[in-house]
Design a protein around this motif. Structure first.
Motif, PDB file in Angstrom:
ATOM      1  N   SER A   1       0.824  -1.210   0.000  1.00 55.17           N
ATOM      2  CA  SER A   1       0.000   0.000   0.000  1.00 55.17           C
ATOM      3  C   SER A   1       0.859   1.261   0.000  1.00 55.17           C
ATOM      4  N   GLY A   2       1.915   1.273   0.798  1.00 54.70           N
ATOM      5  CA  GLY A   2       2.799   2.428   0.823  1.00 54.70           C
ATOM      6  C   GLY A   2       3.599   2.565  -0.459  1.00 54.70           C
ATOM      7  N   SER A   3       4.010   1.434  -1.033  1.00 52.32           N
ATOM      8  CA  SER A   3       4.839   1.464  -2.230  1.00 52.32           C
ATOM      9  C   SER A   3       4.083   2.006  -3.435  1.00 52.32           C
ATOM     10  N   ILE A   4       2.774   1.787  -3.469  1.00 50.64           N
ATOM     11  CA  ILE A   4       1.973   2.299  -4.585  1.00 50.64           C
ATOM     12  C   ILE A   4       2.107   3.812  -4.704  1.00 50.64           C
ATOM     13  N   GLN A   5       2.199   4.489  -3.558  1.00 50.25           N
ATOM     14  CA  GLN A   5       2.332   5.948  -3.581  1.00 50.25           C
ATOM     15  C   GLN A   5       3.662   6.366  -4.205  1.00 50.25           C
ATOM     16  N   PHE A   6       4.737   5.644  -3.914  1.00 50.23           N
ATOM     17  CA  PHE A   6       6.029   5.952  -4.515  1.00 50.23           C
ATOM     18  C   PHE A   6       5.985   5.734  -6.030  1.00 50.23           C
ATOM     19  N   ILE A   7       5.289   4.676  -6.466  1.00 44.91           N
ATOM     20  CA  ILE A   7       5.196   4.381  -7.899  1.00 44.91           C
ATOM     21  C   ILE A   7       4.407   5.468  -8.614  1.00 44.91           C
TER      22      ILE A   7
END
Length: 294
Positions: free
Chosen positions: A222-228
């Motif tokens: 969930s957090g990584s989606i924001q970085f992508i």
């Protein structure tokens, strides 16, 4: 189907959806430079995830090596770690939830509490003073390490071998896990505190592996989606991490289940001391940096 297998199946579905999102997002973008992984990035990911599988943690080690060899700009490191290491963490969680016996209620309660803590605590912890949290957590882990040494020497509560918790102890574990999940939003690692919590509550230290890795595996996508979405990571390095990370996990995972219980407790103690010292050193470094810019 056993409840634990359902949990594993859900995690695998989340991982597939996450990596599909990553692939199709980047496919729509224009990339001018090469994307093939470099040997140094592959080597960093392999070493970091080998020790991560033993409980050392991959973020601090990867950050140190990436800065040393200039793998990526400093501002890209946090996003790259989260984006590139999702698959390695998912593989860890699936392996350890499969090979290590743990009470399902304890497993799902602690994982759920950590995820809820991260979700609800994101806005709250953003207002915390990071350096004060590091000092507090580092000091607390040093005290917990001393308690664990007393326990192992026979001068404190006997080391535990339980595979689950119930009643008040389960409630304590859930509460602590929510706090640890929230603190992950500040970059405070989950592994070391989770290991010491499991040990001091009377459980077999091995049980900490499926719990802590399961929690992080559910948290990271969930957090990584924001970085992508924001493109705030180094794609070439993240691809290297995606390839080498899971391979290292597969090689290191069998070692955990073969370590005798006494030596596993020694490993846990070393991990916690390492985490505590790194937190206190980071707090000192951030104080020095703030004084220089003042």
């Amino acid at each position: 189907m056993e409840p634990k297998n359902i949990l594993i199946a859900v995690l695998i579905v989340i991982a597939v959806v996450y990596h599909a999102f990553w692939y199709f997002t980047e496919r729509r973008r224009r990339h001018d430079g090469p994307l093939s992984p470099t040997p140094i990035a592959l080597g960093i990911a392999f070493v970091a995830n080998f020790f991560d599988t033993l409980g050392i943690g991959s973020f601090a080690t990867t950050t140190s090596m990436s800065k040393l060899w200039g793998v990526m700009p400093d501002e890209k490191i946090p996003g790259t770690l989260n984006v590139g290491y999702v698959m390695a963490t998912v593989v860890q969680a699936v392996i350890f939830m499969t090979i290590i016996q743990v009470d399902f209620l304890t497993l799902v309660s602690i994982i759920g509490a950590a995820v809820l803590g991260a979700f609800l605590g994101a806005g709250v912890v953003s207002g915390f003073n990071r350096r004060q949290v590091q000092i507090g957590m580092g000091s607390a882990l040093l005290v917990a390490s001393a308690l664990m040494v007393l326990s192992m020497s026979g001068q404190g509560p006997a080391p535990g071998e339980a595979l689950g918790l119930a009643g008040a102890k389960l409630g304590i574990a859930v509460g602590i896990s929510m706090v640890l999940g929230a603190l992950m939003m500040l970059g405070i690692g989950f592994y070391g505190p989770c290991m010491i919590m499991i040990s001091l509550l009377g459980m077999d230290p091995r049980v900490s592996y499926p719990i802590m890795m399961g929690a992080c595996a559910f948290l990271m996508p969930s957090g990584s989606i924001q970085f992508i979405r924001k493109g705030s990571y180094h794609l070439r390095a993240a691809i290297a991490f995606l390839i080498a990370g899971p391979l290292a996990v597969l090689i290191a995972a069998p070692l955990v289940d073969r370590i005798p219980l006494f030596w596993l407790r020694i490993l846990v103690l070393a991990v916690v001391l390492y985490t505590a010292i790194r937190m206190l050193l980071s707090a000192a470094q951030e104080k020095a940096a703030a004084q220089q810019t003042a």
